[in-house]
Design a protein around this motif. Structure first.
Motif, short mmCIF file in Angstrom:
data_model
loop_
_atom_site.label_atom_id
_atom_site.label_comp_id
_atom_site.label_asym_id
_atom_site.label_seq_id
_atom_site.Cartn_x
_atom_site.Cartn_y
_atom_site.Cartn_z
N THR A 56 -6.38 -9.62 8.60
CA THR A 56 -7.50 -9.13 7.78
C THR A 56 -6.94 -8.21 6.70
O THR A 56 -5.81 -7.72 6.83
N PRO A 57 -7.71 -7.95 5.66
CA PRO A 57 -7.24 -6.98 4.65
C PRO A 57 -6.96 -5.61 5.26
O PRO A 57 -6.00 -4.94 4.87
N GLU A 58 -7.75 -5.22 6.25
CA GLU A 58 -7.55 -3.92 6.89
C GLU A 58 -6.22 -3.89 7.65
O GLU A 58 -5.48 -2.90 7.57
N GLN A 59 -5.93 -4.95 8.39
CA GLN A 59 -4.66 -4.97 9.13
C GLN A 59 -3.48 -5.06 8.16
O GLN A 59 -2.45 -4.44 8.37
N ASP A 60 -3.65 -5.83 7.10
CA ASP A 60 -2.59 -5.92 6.10
C ASP A 60 -2.37 -4.57 5.42
O ASP A 60 -1.23 -4.17 5.16
N ALA A 61 -3.45 -3.84 5.18
CA ALA A 61 -3.33 -2.51 4.59
C ALA A 61 -2.64 -1.56 5.55
O ALA A 61 -1.80 -0.74 5.13
N THR A 62 -2.96 -1.66 6.82
CA THR A 62 -2.30 -0.83 7.83
C THR A 62 -0.81 -1.15 7.89
O THR A 62 0.03 -0.25 7.99
N LEU A 63 -0.48 -2.42 7.81
CA LEU A 63 0.91 -2.85 7.78
C LEU A 63 1.63 -2.29 6.56
O LEU A 63 2.71 -1.71 6.67
N CYS A 64 1.03 -2.44 5.40
CA CYS A 64 1.65 -1.91 4.16
C CYS A 64 1.81 -0.40 4.24
O CYS A 64 2.85 0.14 3.83
N LEU A 65 0.80 0.28 4.75
CA LEU A 65 0.87 1.73 4.88
C LEU A 65 2.03 2.14 5.78
O LEU A 65 2.81 3.04 5.44
N ALA A 66 2.19 1.46 6.90
CA ALA A 66 3.29 1.77 7.82
C ALA A 66 4.65 1.54 7.15
O ALA A 66 5.57 2.36 7.27
N ILE A 67 4.78 0.43 6.44
CA ILE A 67 6.05 0.14 5.76
C ILE A 67 6.34 1.17 4.69
O ILE A 67 7.47 1.68 4.59
N LEU A 68 5.34 1.51 3.88
CA LEU A 68 5.55 2.52 2.84
C LEU A 68 5.88 3.88 3.43
O LEU A 68 6.72 4.61 2.90
N MET A 69 5.22 4.23 4.53
CA MET A 69 5.54 5.49 5.20
C MET A 69 6.98 5.46 5.71
O MET A 69 7.70 6.46 5.63
N GLY A 70 7.39 4.32 6.23
CA GLY A 70 8.76 4.18 6.70
C GLY A 70 9.76 4.35 5.57
O GLY A 70 10.76 5.06 5.70
N TYR A 71 9.48 3.71 4.44
CA TYR A 71 10.36 3.88 3.28
C TYR A 71 10.34 5.32 2.78
O TYR A 71 11.35 5.83 2.30
N ASN A 72 9.20 5.95 2.90
CA ASN A 72 9.05 7.32 2.41
C ASN A 72 9.96 8.29 3.16
O ASN A 72 10.43 9.26 2.59
#
Length: 122
Positions: A56-72
């Protein structure tokens, strides 16, 4: 089952990133081996999740958020990671257009804007 495993991996990456942000809070000491191991675990989890997409867009957003936080919080910075980070940032910005107002949308928006500012500085 695959969807559950994806969510579990997203949660793991978020926990690892949060742990790295608060590593000195645990006992006041930071050991180089622990720090290196945590950075490596975050980097490996990012690589594992990078090619994934949420159902879902929500799960994809959660995935992107986790990846960006990891890169951060990650100390790894090579050209391949920079390309991946930019791709996830682009994907995240497009998700902001379809997500309904929510805490997730606010969090993703904040991380996206922070990452954009960092990219402009560098």
């Amino acid at each position: 089952m695959v969807n559950f495993l994806l969510q579990e991996n997203i949660d793991d990456l978020q926990k690892l990133s949060d742990r790295l942000l608060h590593i000195s809070d645990e006992n006041g000491y930071i050991y180089a081996d622990d720090l290196s191991e945590l950075h490596q675990a975050i980097h490996e989890k990012i690589i594992d999740l990078y090619s994934q997409r949420g159902k879902t867009p929500e799960q994809d957003a959660t995935l992107c958020l986790a990846i960006l936080m990891g890169y951060n919080v990650s100390m790894y910075a090579n050209p391949e990671d920079e390309e991946r980070k930019q791709a996830v940032l682009t994907r995240s910005l497009s998700l902001l257009d379809v997500l309904p107002p929510s805490l997730l949308k606010q969090q993703l928006s904040a991380v996206c804007h922070e990452m954009q500012e960092l990219c402009e500085i560098n």
